[in-house]
Write a protein that holds these residues in place. Structure first.
Motif, PDB file in Angstrom:
ATOM      1  N   ALA A   1       0.814  -1.221   0.000  1.00 29.02           N
ATOM      2  CA  ALA A   1       0.000   0.000   0.000  1.00 29.02           C
ATOM      3  C   ALA A   1       0.845   1.268   0.000  1.00 29.02           C
ATOM      4  O   ALA A   1       0.382   2.314  -0.473  1.00 29.02           O
ATOM      5  CB  ALA A   1      -0.927   0.001   1.214  1.00 29.02           C
ATOM      6  N   GLN A   2       2.048   1.194   0.515  1.00 26.36           N
ATOM      7  CA  GLN A   2       2.883   2.405   0.576  1.00 26.36           C
ATOM      8  C   GLN A   2       3.134   3.001  -0.804  1.00 26.36           C
ATOM      9  O   GLN A   2       3.405   4.194  -0.934  1.00 26.36           O
ATOM     10  CB  GLN A   2       4.222   2.080   1.244  1.00 26.36           C
TER      11      GLN A   2
ATOM     12  N   ASN B   1       0.851   2.925  -3.296  1.00 25.89           N
ATOM     13  CA  ASN B   1      -0.438   3.225  -3.925  1.00 25.89           C
ATOM     14  C   ASN B   1      -0.914   4.595  -3.446  1.00 25.89           C
ATOM     15  O   ASN B   1      -1.306   4.757  -2.296  1.00 25.89           O
ATOM     16  CB  ASN B   1      -1.454   2.146  -3.556  1.00 25.89           C
ATOM     17  N   GLU B   2      -0.905   5.571  -4.324  1.00 22.12           N
ATOM     18  CA  GLU B   2      -1.249   6.938  -3.934  1.00 22.12           C
ATOM     19  C   GLU B   2      -2.691   7.078  -3.473  1.00 22.12           C
ATOM     20  O   GLU B   2      -3.033   8.025  -2.760  1.00 22.12           O
ATOM     21  CB  GLU B   2      -0.993   7.898  -5.095  1.00 22.12           C
TER      22      GLU B   2
ATOM     23  N   ARG C   1      -1.351   4.097   4.130  1.00 26.07           N
ATOM     24  CA  ARG C   1      -0.112   3.913   3.371  1.00 26.07           C
ATOM     25  C   ARG C   1       1.105   3.660   4.247  1.00 26.07           C
ATOM     26  O   ARG C   1       2.198   3.392   3.736  1.00 26.07           O
ATOM     27  CB  ARG C   1       0.146   5.131   2.481  1.00 26.07           C
TER      28      ARG C   1
ATOM     29  N   GLY D   1      -2.454  -3.122  -1.894  1.00 28.83           N
ATOM     30  CA  GLY D   1      -2.704  -2.911  -0.473  1.00 28.83           C
ATOM     31  C   GLY D   1      -3.955  -3.614   0.009  1.00 28.83           C
ATOM     32  O   GLY D   1      -4.174  -3.757   1.213  1.00 28.83           O
TER      33      GLY D   1
ATOM     34  N   ASN E   1      -5.813  -0.617   1.349  1.00 34.72           N
ATOM     35  CA  ASN E   1      -6.136   0.268   0.225  1.00 34.72           C
ATOM     36  C   ASN E   1      -7.611   0.630   0.170  1.00 34.72           C
ATOM     37  O   ASN E   1      -7.997   1.783   0.369  1.00 34.72           O
ATOM     38  CB  ASN E   1      -5.720  -0.403  -1.086  1.00 34.72           C
TER      39      ASN E   1
END
Length: 388
Positions: A174-175, A177-178, A183, A325, A330
């Motif tokens: 997830a980090q 994925n904007e 995140r 994520g 996410n």
């Protein structure tokens, strides 16, 4: 009749919003549909099949077909199997295309549970036949899954630390994925120190609650090959229910994936060893562990060891999962995560996932969902896809 060689996923879109206080549910459905059409390079007049579930407002398919101005629909499907509905819809759309019922099938999901979170957590509707026998005990989604986790621990020695590794893997993905709601990368210790929600599940063992949605376009072979998009073929699909059978089936730590997995793999003509990436429904960490066992990626009771030590992290483990994520970090729109599982699998097969999590040479992927509740009644859908 087989679906192999008959249907492709040509469009996939995940709504970027995780909270949508100023949009209606119908509007979110329509925006997701437009996103999938743009992704595929098609127009709404190309759509002749429409699929939705009970998240669609009003009269469901009838209301949404009208709202979105779909003039050419000649086939509809409103199958309801909880969060797995949209994985099941892909299989149904492929079957309909193979049977000549439609050529371009649109599947949409959307909703706004963050705007009314109490209503979104309703467990057993009053009119359900099981309500008089189950609702009186006041169960919740969290306590039902906690019972499954506790039973798995008793039977197989599974630990909270092992469950936590599922969340750790999701957070590592997830980090990048904007759009992910959460995140921050977490550790096993972070999961175990988060508040206990229903023993043995902690807050970080539970999925996020998000608004938004997603859409998919499943199309006939000749249409897929006419588009300027990577070819993602649907090669295997299966669905099955699992219920308590009025108390005659008390196995709460097995899922309907035990029935869908072999059917989907047989139709696809591939084995577990061929899967490069897996999208696994992750309403809770225990959900992932049980599904991995029942899908046959590890033996029953070995799920805890299988998910430990980063084995689900892309670039680290042998089975990368939920590289967006997932529902744990996410997006879990409308408390139904099935459609996002297919969307991320399509991204992986196209080579369009974030470079930090893209699985090298990803040519065969699996998406699996459990809709309803483990330990009670639920529907499962397994989908296997390949890149041509």
């Amino acid at each position: 009749m087989t679906i192999r060689g008959q249907a492709f996923i040509a469009g996939a879109f995940e709504h970027p919003l995780r909270s949508a206080p100023h949009k209606s549910t119908a509007q979110l459905h329509a925006e997701c549909a437009l996103g999938a059409l743009k992704d595929a390079g098609l127009s709404k007049d190309d759509i002749d099949g429409y699929y939705c579930s009970t998240d669609a407002p009003g009269l469901g398919a009838l209301s949404m077909i009208d709202y979105m101005g779909l003039r050419n629909v000649r086939h509809m499907d409103t199958t309801e199997t909880g969060g797995s509905s949209y994985i099941v819809h892909v299989g149904h759309a492929a079957q309909a295309i193979a049977a000549g019922k439609c050529k371009v099938a649109l599947i949409t999901l959307a909703g706004r549970p963050r705007q009314n979170p109490v209503a979104s957590l309703r467990l057993v509707p009053d009119a359900a036949p099981e309500a008089p026998f189950e609702a009186i005990y006041g169960g919740t989604t969290h306590t039902m899954y906690a019972m499954c986790a506790m039973r798995h621990m008793k039977e197989y020695g599974t630990t909270s630390e092992q469950l936590a590794w599922v969340k750790v893997a999701a957070s590592h993905h997830a980090q990048w994925n904007e759009h992910a709601l959460l995140r921050d990368v977490v550790t096993v210790e972070d999961v175990l120190s988060s508040p206990l929600i229903a023993d043995p599940l902690h807050r970080l063992d539970c999925c996020v609650v998000t608004d938004g949605g997603g859409a998919l376009l499943v199309v006939a072979t000749e249409i897929a090959k006419s588009l300027d998009r990577p070819l993602v073929e649907v090669i295997g699909a299966a669905e099955a229910p699992k219920t308590p059978l009025g108390g005659r089936d008390l196995d709460i730590i097995s899922s309907a994936a035990q029935r869908t997995a072999d059917l989907a793999f047989e139709e696809a003509g591939v084995g577990r060893q061929d899967i490069k990436y897996a999208s696994i429904y992750d309403s809770f960490t225990i959900t992932v562990l049980i599904q991995l066992e029942d899908l046959g990626f590890c033996a029953k009771g070995e799920g805890g060891r299988f998910v430990s030590d980063g084995n689900l992290i892309s670039g680290v483990g042998k089975l990368p999962f939920n590289t967006d994520g997932g529902g744990l970090c996410n997006n879990h729109p409308v408390n139904r995560g099935g459609i996002t599982k297919v969307i991320e699998a399509v991204r992986q097969l196209r080579g369009e996932a974030h470079p930090k999590v893209q699985v090298p040479n990803c040519d065969i992927a699996l998406a699996h969902g459990t809709g309803g509740r483990l330990g009670e009644r639920h529907g499962a859908g397994t989908l296997i896809m390949r890149r041509l």
